[in-house]
Design an enzyme around this catalytic site. Structure first.
Site, PDB file in Angstrom:
ATOM      1  N   GLY A  16       0.781  -1.223  -0.085  1.00  0.00           N
ATOM      2  CA  GLY A  16       0.142   0.027   0.110  1.00  0.00           C
ATOM      3  C   GLY A  16       0.960   1.099   0.006  1.00  0.00           C
ATOM      4  N   ARG A  65      13.481  10.215  -3.359  1.00  0.00           N
ATOM      5  CA  ARG A  65      14.156  11.401  -3.805  1.00  0.00           C
ATOM      6  C   ARG A  65      15.765  11.261  -3.019  1.00  0.00           C
ATOM      7  NH1 ARG A  65      14.722  16.102  -0.764  1.00  0.00           N
ATOM      8  NH2 ARG A  65      15.245  18.093  -2.036  1.00  0.00           N
ATOM      9  N   ALA A  66      15.563  10.668  -1.609  1.00  0.00           N
ATOM     10  CA  ALA A  66      16.522  10.861  -0.731  1.00  0.00           C
ATOM     11  C   ALA A  66      17.679   9.966  -1.334  1.00  0.00           C
ATOM     12  CB  ALA A  66      16.345  10.753   0.571  1.00  0.00           C
ATOM     13  N   ARG A  92       0.742  -5.054  -4.925  1.00  0.00           N
ATOM     14  CA  ARG A  92       1.117  -6.127  -4.523  1.00  0.00           C
ATOM     15  C   ARG A  92       1.467  -7.286  -5.378  1.00  0.00           C
ATOM     16  NH1 ARG A  92      -2.349  -3.437  -0.934  1.00  0.00           N
ATOM     17  NH2 ARG A  92      -1.407  -3.231   1.382  1.00  0.00           N
ATOM     18  N   ASP A 143       5.429  -4.413   6.159  1.00  0.00           N
ATOM     19  CA  ASP A 143       5.977  -5.533   6.583  1.00  0.00           C
ATOM     20  C   ASP A 143       5.772  -6.760   5.673  1.00  0.00           C
ATOM     21  OD1 ASP A 143       3.348  -6.089   6.899  1.00  0.00           O
ATOM     22  OD2 ASP A 143       3.437  -7.147   8.735  1.00  0.00           O
ATOM     23  N   THR A 147       4.721   2.878   5.224  1.00  0.00           N
ATOM     24  CA  THR A 147       3.411   2.329   5.653  1.00  0.00           C
ATOM     25  C   THR A 147       2.643   3.473   6.424  1.00  0.00           C
ATOM     26  OG1 THR A 147       2.137   0.675   6.714  1.00  0.00           O
ATOM     27  CG2 THR A 147       4.304   0.639   7.359  1.00  0.00           C
ATOM     28  N   ILE A 148       1.356   3.558   6.293  1.00  0.00           N
ATOM     29  CA  ILE A 148       0.705   4.352   7.325  1.00  0.00           C
ATOM     30  C   ILE A 148       0.374   3.739   8.637  1.00  0.00           C
ATOM     31  CG2 ILE A 148      -0.199   5.717   5.434  1.00  0.00           C
ATOM     32  CD1 ILE A 148      -2.955   4.480   6.136  1.00  0.00           C
ATOM     33  N   ASP A 149       0.802   2.343   8.576  1.00  0.00           N
ATOM     34  CA  ASP A 149      -0.035   1.684   9.810  1.00  0.00           C
ATOM     35  C   ASP A 149       0.883   1.521  10.854  1.00  0.00           C
ATOM     36  OD1 ASP A 149      -1.924   0.637   8.174  1.00  0.00           O
ATOM     37  OD2 ASP A 149      -0.820  -1.066   7.350  1.00  0.00           O
ATOM     38  N   ASP A 156       3.260  -0.192  11.920  1.00  0.00           N
ATOM     39  CA  ASP A 156       3.574  -1.483  12.804  1.00  0.00           C
ATOM     40  C   ASP A 156       4.667  -1.988  12.521  1.00  0.00           C
ATOM     41  OD1 ASP A 156       3.147  -1.966   9.896  1.00  0.00           O
ATOM     42  OD2 ASP A 156       1.246  -3.215  10.218  1.00  0.00           O
ATOM     43  N   ARG A 210     -24.456  15.213  18.201  1.00  0.00           N
ATOM     44  CA  ARG A 210     -24.348  13.701  18.037  1.00  0.00           C
ATOM     45  C   ARG A 210     -23.230  12.924  18.519  1.00  0.00           C
ATOM     46  NH1 ARG A 210     -26.213  14.967  11.673  1.00  0.00           N
ATOM     47  NH2 ARG A 210     -28.464  14.794  11.955  1.00  0.00           N
ATOM     48  N   ARG A 263      -4.938  -1.425   9.898  1.00  0.00           N
ATOM     49  CA  ARG A 263      -4.872  -2.993   9.774  1.00  0.00           C
ATOM     50  C   ARG A 263      -4.884  -3.645  11.285  1.00  0.00           C
ATOM     51  NH1 ARG A 263      -0.768  -6.032   6.327  1.00  0.00           N
ATOM     52  NH2 ARG A 263       0.596  -4.972   7.786  1.00  0.00           N
ATOM     53  N   LYS A 283     -21.353  17.479  27.967  1.00  0.00           N
ATOM     54  CA  LYS A 283     -20.746  17.550  26.549  1.00  0.00           C
ATOM     55  C   LYS A 283     -21.987  17.400  25.388  1.00  0.00           C
ATOM     56  CE  LYS A 283     -16.119  15.680  26.925  1.00  0.00           C
ATOM     57  NZ  LYS A 283     -15.064  15.696  25.993  1.00  0.00           N
ATOM     58  N   GLU A 297      -9.650  -0.214  12.383  1.00  0.00           N
ATOM     59  CA  GLU A 297     -10.205  -0.957  11.334  1.00  0.00           C
ATOM     60  C   GLU A 297     -10.184  -2.405  11.789  1.00  0.00           C
ATOM     61  OE1 GLU A 297      -8.803  -1.244   7.233  1.00  0.00           O
ATOM     62  OE2 GLU A 297      -6.529  -0.913   8.147  1.00  0.00           O
ATOM     63  N   HIS A 357      -9.784   5.277   1.936  1.00  0.00           N
ATOM     64  CA  HIS A 357      -8.604   5.384   1.315  1.00  0.00           C
ATOM     65  C   HIS A 357      -7.831   6.962   1.121  1.00  0.00           C
ATOM     66  CE1 HIS A 357      -9.121   1.230   0.063  1.00  0.00           C
ATOM     67  NE2 HIS A 357      -7.927   1.346  -0.382  1.00  0.00           N
ATOM     68  N   ARG A 369      -4.485   7.268   2.626  1.00  0.00           N
ATOM     69  CA  ARG A 369      -3.181   7.028   1.945  1.00  0.00           C
ATOM     70  C   ARG A 369      -2.534   8.081   1.093  1.00  0.00           C
ATOM     71  NH1 ARG A 369      -1.784   2.456   2.950  1.00  0.00           N
ATOM     72  NH2 ARG A 369      -3.174   0.587   3.533  1.00  0.00           N
TER      73      ARG A 369
END
Lengths: 330, 330, 330, 330
Positions: free
Chosen positions: A11, A21-22, A79, A110, A133-135, A137, A170, A179, A221, A230, A260, A263
Site C-alpha cells: 500500500g 528522492r533521498a 502487491r 511488513d 506504511t501508514i500503519d 506497525d 450527535r 490494519r 458534552k 479498522e 483510502h 493513504r
C-alpha cells in the site's frame, strides 16, 4: 560504477516520493547509479523500469525534483502474488543479476520486508529497507513513513466532523485504517480531542462505553467522537454502532469510514524529513556494505534494524497514551 | 482541596490551548482546582483571572472544550516588564498567596522559565513549566510546543512559493523566525526541499553560495529556495539578497518574510499530542510535589528537566541534518 | 489539420495549469493540435516550445494529466522586454508563421492582452485570451483566474494572524497584492473578518482610522486586522503603520507583507472550474473563427469580451461591499 | 426598539456562523435587537434561547466575534418533527409573540423554508430566509451557503485519492452528498479532474461507462475517479461498483463515501462572503418590512426571492458543465 535499484511495494504511503528522492540524491552524491523499478516486486519480475528516456531506467538527481511534497509514488506500487512463490522470487533475482544491480532499496511495510527476506535468500546482492506504511506497525522506528500524515488527514476530517457533531449534538463513530495496529486510531483520537479510541490492543466493551458516555452527557458534552481502528476486536464500526444503539446510547449516532483518503495527500513536514533521513541512511548503508536491515528513527536517533526484528510484531501502542486519552476525555 | 494556577507567557505558540486543556483536565481528574491567569505574568500582578462566571477564576473541564484545535491561547499571553523587577516578582507572589494557590504551571519559552525561576525564589509554592515556543530553543525536549506547527506553516508557504519560483525561474529568499536558533530554518528547508538554509549556527558565505548556486543552475535547476533564519549571522534577508546580487547570482531574486503567520494556526497533530502530554505531565508532577522543572519529550520519553538546564542554551541543531540538506540539494 | 499555440504570460496565477489543460483537451477533442510555447512571449521570439519528445512541441491530452490541481504553469511564464518593441512583435509573428500556427491562446493579465493586441496587428492568425491574474483587474469576467485562490491564501494567513493578534491584543497591518486594484484587499478583508481594508479606490485617512479603532477598543475588541492593498493611495503598509502610531493607535502594532505566497498554491475548486471553462471556451471560440476576445464568466454566464474592453480599466470594486465591510466591523 | 429572532435549521452548512454574525451586526448597526434561538424550530417550541448571561437571549455584536471562520453553528441546529404539525407551528408562533419578536431570520435549506411558510400563516411577524445548505438545491441564488465549502472538502479528499489511485492504477468511486441534486457531484468532478460524474439529472449507464473507461485505459490513463451523487438514479455507489465489476471494468475498483465530513470545516472565503452578504441583506430586508423572501446572489447580484419560488425545485445543473466534463475527460 556501483548500481542499485529501488522500488516501492505494498500500500502506498505519503512520503514514499520523498524517500525515493533521498535515495537517488544521496547515491548520486556518492557516485552510485540508481535504477527505478516500477510497480513494486512485479516490476522486478517484468523488468519494468523507470522511463529514463535512454532505456537504462537510471534516475538522475533531476528526475526526483519537486516530488518531496507529493503523495503517492512516481514509481507506482503494488502487491504481487507471483512474488510469493519460489519461482517468482527466483525470477526477480534473475532480473537483478541480468541488470548488474549490486543492491536494492525496498520502501514498504511488513509484507514488503518479508519479500525482501525471501529475495535475500536467492540473490547475492544487498538489500536495505525503508519503513513506508501508514500503519506504524514496524519495530525499529518510532513512526513509519506516512503514519503522521495519515494521522493528520484523519484529524483534519474529525475537526470537520466535530463542527457538525456539535451543531446537531450527535455521536460520531469514525473508522480509521491501521490494519492490526491501534496506533493510527489512538494518535488520531488524542490529537482530535476524541473521547474514545477503540483499538485492537484493548478490549472494546460497548456496555461500559455507553455507561461512560452517559456520564459525559450529564457533564454537558454536546458531542462525542469515537475513533475506531479498522482492526478493532469488537468487529468493526457498524457492529459497534449497533451495540451502542442497543445499549441505549444517549446521543443520536452517525458513522463515517475515512477510507483510502488516509493513504494520499502531501506528506507532513515530519514525514518528509523522516522519509529523507531514512532514504539517505538506506542509500549510505547499502553503499557501505550493509544488508538485511531497515532504516528508521528510534528514540530520536537514526538507526538500522534487522528485517526480522522490524517485522516481529513487537511494537505496541504505549499504555501511557491510552491512559492519557482517558484523562483528557472528562 | 488543592488549587493550582496556570498562565501562558511570552510569544504565543500553537498548542498552548491544547496544553492548557490537558492541565485543566488532568488536574480536574485528580480533584485539583485550576485557576486561569490571563495575560501571562502581568495577570498575576493584576489579579486578572479567567472569567469563570462565579468570580473564582476556576476553569472547569468544560471550559477547555474544543480548544485543542485552535491556535493562540484563550488565556491570552504577553511580556511583562514590571515582572522583571524584584517588586514585580514579589507582587506576583503576593497574588498567588492571597488566592491560596499551591502550585503554578507556566507555559512559555526561555524568558518565561527565567521568570519562573525568579518567582520560585520568593514564593513557597511549586512551579512546573511547559515548553511553549515556536523557536525550539529549550533543552530537555526534542521539540517545543508550537515548533512543528511553525515548520508546517513555513513549509506550506514555501510549497506555494516553489510554484511561482518555478514558473518564473527565480531564486526566493524566505525568512523564518527562530530568534537565535536555526532549528526552524533548518527543518523548514529539509521539509520543503529548499536548496539552502542560512542559520546562526553555521557561517553564511554569500560568495560560496553564489558559486554553489551556479553549479545547480548548470545542472538544470529551474528555481532555488534559500531559507534564512531571522537570527542568521550574515545580517538578515535583505543584506544577503544584496550580497547574492552583487556576487552575480544567476537567478533573478525575490524575498519574502513570513512573519507572525508562523505564530498562529491550528496546531498539527504532533503538537496537539505533545502539548497534551506535557500539560498532563506538568499537572501530575506539580500535584505529586515536583517543582522547578519543565515537562518535555526527549528521545521519545516524557520527562522532567530542571529549569536551569532547559534554558542553558545547550541545544544545537544536529550536524547530521545540516549535512543531509547538502546531500539533498544536488 | 488546424494547429494552435498556447502560452502563459506575465505574473503566474493559480489555475493557469487548469486553463492550459482545458485548451489542450478541448482542442484535442475537436481534432486540433496544440503547440505549447514556453516562457511567455519570450518563447515565441526564441522558438522555445514544449518538450514533446518528438520535437514538434505538440501537447497531447496525456501531457496535461494531473496538473489541474497544481499552481504555477508547466509552460513557465515571464515578462519580455523585447516583445515591447516593434521588431520583437514581428519576430514573434514570424515564429508563428514558420510553425504553421493558425491561432494562439494567451493566458495572462492586462499586459499580456496588450501584447496580444500588438501581435494581432502584424500576424494574420487568430488570438483569444484567458484572464490569468490574481489582481482581478480585467473587465469581462467577474473574477480572473487565480483571484479567488489568492484571496483564500491571504485569508488563511489572516486566520492564523488573528490567533496571535488575539493572544497579544494587537493590531496587525497585512499587505496583500493587487497592483492598482483593491479587489484582493477588499475580498480578503470581508472573508477574514478584518476590521478595515485600505484600498486605492477610497481615500485612506489615518486619523479617522485611529478614531474608529478607538471606538472598537472601547467596545471590547481584543484585536484589529487592517488589510492594506499594495496599491493603496496612502503610500504603503509602513507609511500607514507610522501614521497610526503617530496618531495614538490604542493597540500595539505589527505588520506583515504576504508577498509572493499569494501567487502560488493549489487553485481552489472555483478557480479550477473557472479556468477550465475559460480555456474550453477560448479553444472553441478560436477554432470557431473568433479573434481579439477574452473568455470570461460575467454575471454567471461564460462570454467573450473584446481585448480593448477587457483592459479598459473600467472594473471597480463594488461600493456595496465596501459598505458591507463597515457594517461587519462594529 | 425592534426585536428580531434568528435560528439555524436542518442539516448544518459551513457559513451558517458567518451568516449569523452578519445578521447580528447589521441589525445592531441599525438599532435592532437580535434574539438567538437554539436548535432550530425546536428552540422556538421550547423557548430555548442563546445564553446571553442576562436571560434575554439577545446577541451582542461581540457575541459573534471570531465565528466567521468556523463551521457548524453556535446556535446549534436540528430537525423538528413537532414543528411539522399544526399545533407545533402554533406553539412556535406563541413563543415569538410572547417574546415580542417582530421578525425572524431562518438560515437553512428547503425544509426550513417550508417551515417558514407554515409559520408565516399563523404568525403576524415578518420572516426572511438565508439559503444555508450544502446541497445547492434552492433557486434564487447561484450557490447556497456551504455549497462551495462542501465542494472544496470533496475536492481535497479526491486530490488525496488521486495520489493512491495513480500509485496502484485503480478506479475509485467516490460518493458525495447533495440529496436529490447533482450539483455537488458535478462541481466536485469538474474541479478534481474526475473522469465521470454520476448524477440524478442524467441516466447512469454502467455498460456505457465501462466501454468509455476501456477507451481511457487504452489511451494510457493510469487511474479513474468517478464521483457519484448520493441521489444518483442508478441506486448508489455499491450498486454501481457491482455493475462496473460485472461489466468487466479494466481497473481494480475501490469505493469511498465521504459522508458528514462534507458538512463541516472552516467555510471558504467565497462562502464567508456570500453568507455575510445574505445575512446582511436578510437583516436589512426584514427591518425594511419585507417578508416571505430568501436572500441570495443570482447572476452576480444580491436579491430577494419569494419562498415558494426558492423551493420550487426548478434549479437544475447546467447542461454545458456536464458537456464540459466530457471534453475534459479524454
Amino acid at each position: 560504477m556501483m548500481r542499485i535499484a529501488i522500488l516501492c511495494s505494498g500500500g502506498d504511503a505519503p512520503g514514499m516520493n520523498a524517500c525515493l528522492r533521498a535515495v537517488v540524491r544521496t547515491a548520486s552524491t556518492m557516485g552510485v547509479e540508481v535504477v527505478g523499478v516500477r510497480h513494486g516486486y512485479q516490476g522486478l519480475l517484468d523488468g519494468d523500469f523507470y522511463e529514463s528516456g535512454d532505456g537504462t531506467g537510471v534516475m538522475s538527481a533531476r528526475s526526483v525534483s519537486h516530488i518531496i511534497q507529493h503523495g503517492g509514488t512516481i514509481l507506482r506500487t503494488g502487491r504481487c502474488d507471483e512474488f510469493r512463490t519460489a519461482s517468482g522470487v527466483r525470477k526477480a533475482a534473475d532480473t537483478l543479476v541480468a541488470n548488474n544491480i549490486d543492491g536494492l532499496v525496498v520502501i514498504g511495510g511488513d509484507g514488503s520486508l518479508r519479500g525482501a527476506i525471501e529475495l535475500g535468500k536467492v540473490w547475492s546482492g544487498r538489500i536495505v529497507g525503508c519503513p513506508g506504511t501508514i500503519d506504524n506497525d514496524l519495530a525499529g522506528t518510532d513512526y513509519t513513513i506516512g503514519f503522521l500524515t495519515a494521522v493528520a488527514t484523519a484529524v483534519e476530517a474529525i475537526d470537520k466532523l466535530r463542527d457538525t457533531a456539535e451543531s446537531h449534538e450527535r455521536l460520531f463513530l469514525v473508522e480509521v485504517m491501521g490494519r492490526g495496529s491501534g496506533y493510527l486510531a489512538l494518535f488520531t483520537a488524542l490529537a482530535s480531542g476524541a473521547e474514545f479510541a477503540c483499538i485492537p490492543e484493548t478490549p472494546t466493551h460497548s456496555a461500559q462505553m455507553v455507561s461512560d458516555i452517559s456520564v459525559l452527557k450529564k457533564r454537558g458534552k454536546a458531542s462525542i467522537i469515537v475513533v475506531v481502528a479498522e482492526g478493532d476486536d469488537d468487529g468493526g464500526i457498524e457492529v459497534l454502532r449497533g451495540e451502542l444503539e442497543a445499549e441505549g446510547c444517549p446521543y443520536p449516532l452517525r458513522s463515517v469510514k475515512l477510507g483510502h483518503v488516509q493513504r494520499g495527500g502531501s506528506p507532513t513536514p515530519a514525514d518528509r524529513i523522516l522519509a529523507s533521513e531514512a532514504g539517505d541512511l538506506a542509500a549510505r548503508a547499502l553503499i557501505d556494505g550493509k544488508s538485511g536491515v531497515m532504516a528508521g528513527r528510534l528514540a530520536g536517533q537514526m538507526q538500522l534494524t534487522p528485517f526480522a526484528e522490524a517485522i516481529a510484531g513487537t511494537k505496541t501502542v504505549p499504555l501511557e497514551q491510552i491512559q492519557l486519552l482517558k484523562r483528557m476525555s472528562v
